[in-house]
Scaffold this motif. Sequence first.
Motif, PDB file in Angstrom:
ATOM      1  N   GLU A 313       0.819  -1.215   0.000  1.00  0.00           N
ATOM      2  CA  GLU A 313       0.000   0.000   0.000  1.00  0.00           C
ATOM      3  C   GLU A 313       0.854   1.266   0.000  1.00  0.00           C
ATOM      4  O   GLU A 313       0.430   2.319   0.483  1.00  0.00           O
ATOM      5  CB  GLU A 313      -0.970   0.013   1.194  1.00  0.00           C
ATOM      6  CG  GLU A 313      -1.957  -1.143   1.183  1.00  0.00           C
ATOM      7  CD  GLU A 313      -2.868  -1.172   2.410  1.00  0.00           C
ATOM      8  OE1 GLU A 313      -2.896  -0.178   3.150  1.00  0.00           O
ATOM      9  OE2 GLU A 313      -3.525  -2.200   2.628  1.00  0.00           O
ATOM     10  N   CYS A 314       2.068   1.175  -0.551  1.00  0.00           N
ATOM     11  CA  CYS A 314       2.960   2.340  -0.556  1.00  0.00           C
ATOM     12  C   CYS A 314       2.502   3.391  -1.556  1.00  0.00           C
ATOM     13  O   CYS A 314       2.853   4.570  -1.423  1.00  0.00           O
ATOM     14  CB  CYS A 314       4.392   1.903  -0.866  1.00  0.00           C
ATOM     15  SG  CYS A 314       4.642   1.253  -2.544  1.00  0.00           S
ATOM     16  N   GLY A 315       1.759   2.976  -2.579  1.00  0.00           N
ATOM     17  CA  GLY A 315       1.211   3.926  -3.542  1.00  0.00           C
ATOM     18  C   GLY A 315       2.160   4.348  -4.642  1.00  0.00           C
ATOM     19  O   GLY A 315       1.842   5.250  -5.420  1.00  0.00           O
ATOM     20  N   LEU A 330      -8.913   5.502 -11.837  1.00  0.00           N
ATOM     21  CA  LEU A 330      -8.052   4.339 -11.619  1.00  0.00           C
ATOM     22  C   LEU A 330      -6.936   4.620 -10.613  1.00  0.00           C
ATOM     23  O   LEU A 330      -6.236   5.632 -10.703  1.00  0.00           O
ATOM     24  CB  LEU A 330      -7.426   3.900 -12.950  1.00  0.00           C
ATOM     25  CG  LEU A 330      -6.387   2.790 -12.860  1.00  0.00           C
ATOM     26  CD1 LEU A 330      -7.008   1.485 -12.373  1.00  0.00           C
ATOM     27  CD2 LEU A 330      -5.703   2.581 -14.216  1.00  0.00           C
ATOM     28  N   SER A 331      -6.774   3.691  -9.656  1.00  0.00           N
ATOM     29  CA  SER A 331      -5.617   3.658  -8.762  1.00  0.00           C
ATOM     30  C   SER A 331      -5.159   2.201  -8.686  1.00  0.00           C
ATOM     31  O   SER A 331      -5.863   1.365  -8.127  1.00  0.00           O
ATOM     32  CB  SER A 331      -5.973   4.167  -7.361  1.00  0.00           C
ATOM     33  OG  SER A 331      -4.940   3.856  -6.435  1.00  0.00           O
ATOM     34  N   PRO A 332      -3.986   1.874  -9.258  1.00  0.00           N
ATOM     35  CA  PRO A 332      -3.511   0.492  -9.197  1.00  0.00           C
ATOM     36  C   PRO A 332      -3.420  -0.050  -7.775  1.00  0.00           C
ATOM     37  O   PRO A 332      -3.668  -1.237  -7.542  1.00  0.00           O
ATOM     38  CB  PRO A 332      -2.132   0.566  -9.859  1.00  0.00           C
ATOM     39  CG  PRO A 332      -2.220   1.753 -10.777  1.00  0.00           C
ATOM     40  CD  PRO A 332      -3.099   2.734 -10.059  1.00  0.00           C
ATOM     41  N   GLU A 371     -15.364   1.668 -14.828  1.00  0.00           N
ATOM     42  CA  GLU A 371     -14.688   2.924 -15.151  1.00  0.00           C
ATOM     43  C   GLU A 371     -13.199   2.847 -14.813  1.00  0.00           C
ATOM     44  O   GLU A 371     -12.346   3.334 -15.570  1.00  0.00           O
ATOM     45  CB  GLU A 371     -15.343   4.074 -14.375  1.00  0.00           C
ATOM     46  CG  GLU A 371     -14.713   5.433 -14.645  1.00  0.00           C
ATOM     47  CD  GLU A 371     -15.329   6.545 -13.812  1.00  0.00           C
ATOM     48  OE1 GLU A 371     -14.777   7.654 -13.820  1.00  0.00           O
ATOM     49  OE2 GLU A 371     -16.366   6.290 -13.149  1.00  0.00           O
ATOM     50  N   GLU A 372     -12.884   2.238 -13.669  1.00  0.00           N
ATOM     51  CA  GLU A 372     -11.480   2.075 -13.289  1.00  0.00           C
ATOM     52  C   GLU A 372     -10.740   1.219 -14.304  1.00  0.00           C
ATOM     53  O   GLU A 372      -9.623   1.547 -14.725  1.00  0.00           O
ATOM     54  CB  GLU A 372     -11.387   1.420 -11.909  1.00  0.00           C
ATOM     55  CG  GLU A 372     -11.896   2.276 -10.756  1.00  0.00           C
ATOM     56  CD  GLU A 372     -11.944   1.494  -9.458  1.00  0.00           C
ATOM     57  OE1 GLU A 372     -10.889   1.365  -8.803  1.00  0.00           O
ATOM     58  OE2 GLU A 372     -13.032   0.999  -9.097  1.00  0.00           O
ATOM     59  N   LEU A 373     -11.348   0.108 -14.694  1.00  0.00           N
ATOM     60  CA  LEU A 373     -10.690  -0.823 -15.608  1.00  0.00           C
ATOM     61  C   LEU A 373     -10.452  -0.177 -16.968  1.00  0.00           C
ATOM     62  O   LEU A 373      -9.396  -0.380 -17.591  1.00  0.00           O
ATOM     63  CB  LEU A 373     -11.546  -2.080 -15.779  1.00  0.00           C
ATOM     64  CG  LEU A 373     -11.773  -2.921 -14.511  1.00  0.00           C
ATOM     65  CD1 LEU A 373     -12.756  -4.044 -14.792  1.00  0.00           C
ATOM     66  CD2 LEU A 373     -10.451  -3.488 -13.998  1.00  0.00           C
ATOM     67  N   ALA A 381       3.485   1.199 -16.088  1.00  0.00           N
ATOM     68  CA  ALA A 381       4.173   2.075 -15.135  1.00  0.00           C
ATOM     69  C   ALA A 381       4.010   1.566 -13.701  1.00  0.00           C
ATOM     70  O   ALA A 381       4.936   1.631 -12.891  1.00  0.00           O
ATOM     71  CB  ALA A 381       3.639   3.505 -15.245  1.00  0.00           C
ATOM     72  N   CYS A 382       2.835   1.041 -13.383  1.00  0.00           N
ATOM     73  CA  CYS A 382       2.575   0.533 -12.029  1.00  0.00           C
ATOM     74  C   CYS A 382       3.443  -0.687 -11.736  1.00  0.00           C
ATOM     75  O   CYS A 382       3.977  -0.836 -10.628  1.00  0.00           O
ATOM     76  CB  CYS A 382       1.099   0.189 -11.859  1.00  0.00           C
ATOM     77  SG  CYS A 382       0.449  -1.003 -13.053  1.00  0.00           S
TER      78      CYS A 382
END
Length: 441
Positions: A313-315, A330-332, A371-373, A381-382
């Motif tokens: 969960e470091c982001g 979106l947030s991976p 919507e996220e997908l 990049a993630c």
Amino acid sequence: MQYIDNILFAALLVAGIGLFVKGLKEIYRNITLGKQINRSDRKAERWATMANVALGQSKMGARPVAGFLHILVYVGFIIINIELIEIIIDGLFGTHRFLASVLGETLYKGFTATLEVMALLVLIAVVAFFIRRNFYGVKRLNMKELFGWPKNDANWILVIEFALMMAFFKMNSSDLLLQQAGIYAQHGYFPVSAALFAPLMDWFSFGDGFLIFVERVAWWFHFVGILFFMNYLYYSKHLHIIFAFPNTWFANLEAKGKFNNLESVTKEIKLMMDPNADPYAAADSNAVPEKFGASDIFDLNQVQLLNAYTCTECGRCTANCPANLTGKKLSPRKIMMDTRDRLEEVGRNINKNGKFVEDGKKLLDDYISREELRACTSCNACVEACPVLIDPLSIILEMRRYLIMEESSAPQEWNLMNTNIENNAAPWQYNQADRLNWASN
């Protein structure tokens, strides 16, 4: 009665380790709910990757300040807890600083001095992390998916580590004063306690009886605290302390962005291309058609579920995501957190019913939105940013594959492109015979 402390110690040790093993078994069961995947190839490369990334912390240097502090906590906490070996022996057999008799005084002094220095560095790093996380305003540490338990969990871990280090110094400081008073035998060298903590305790002129009480309480607190911390991991993102090692070993070693083919689709295409093949020869009328993509955790593979438990969960993934940076939903990191939350929900369902009972929920829609997908650009990049080689993109692609291949659910532009590829072997709307016209220009 003289052995009551040893019996209590042994009982706590067995209970603590037993609960820890029980928790790991539940997590292992949850991971095995996913599809099997063969990641046993290229063993030498896998061992090297694990040693470099999980043990060597090679990817933490991308953010030097946070990386340096993390390495201090990581290395220091491991080294300090080597002392747990001595605590266990002393607790079971009633000895005091048993390793002094094994290592000899010279080595034991070096050992205890190293522990003290590392404990101080851990203490400094933990305080810095707490300030940085709560008051410095780092954007990726203050996003909405961290509100509530995730943020509290991170702070609780820092508080627990701070308390364990302070107990360590109280134990050593009171031990040192008792050695100087001739009550305890002279063992070890405690430079930090002698410089910072023992003088403060001596200034209060505590009696020998109270010092013995403080030393014993700190010793027991350190031991029970480690057992508590070990079992708290089951509920915490800090499972990565353990799972970073298998996660990096089972990481995808293929080129980033390489799309995996579905075996069922490959077989179907081969049948279509073989004019002599009988498409009905190998068909089983009773077989359940294979599902394309993933709508729930059962459709993901076991490494993807291991990824979910390993997420720190470091982001860093979200901080590098171009979709997120441009304001899209979106947030991976959230993808991984949602996958773990759904997996834990399924695990509780199994614990309650003895098997999974359909609960009317899915990972898709109930946890992760379409919507996220659809916001994902598939840029990797993630994946590149993750310090422990987690692959959020693979989960996103599997869920998008389900939407398109099972539900034909996609934006109009995507459907037009897919139709063109199917009919024209290219994303553009022109005849296949014209595909190579560009080469003549």
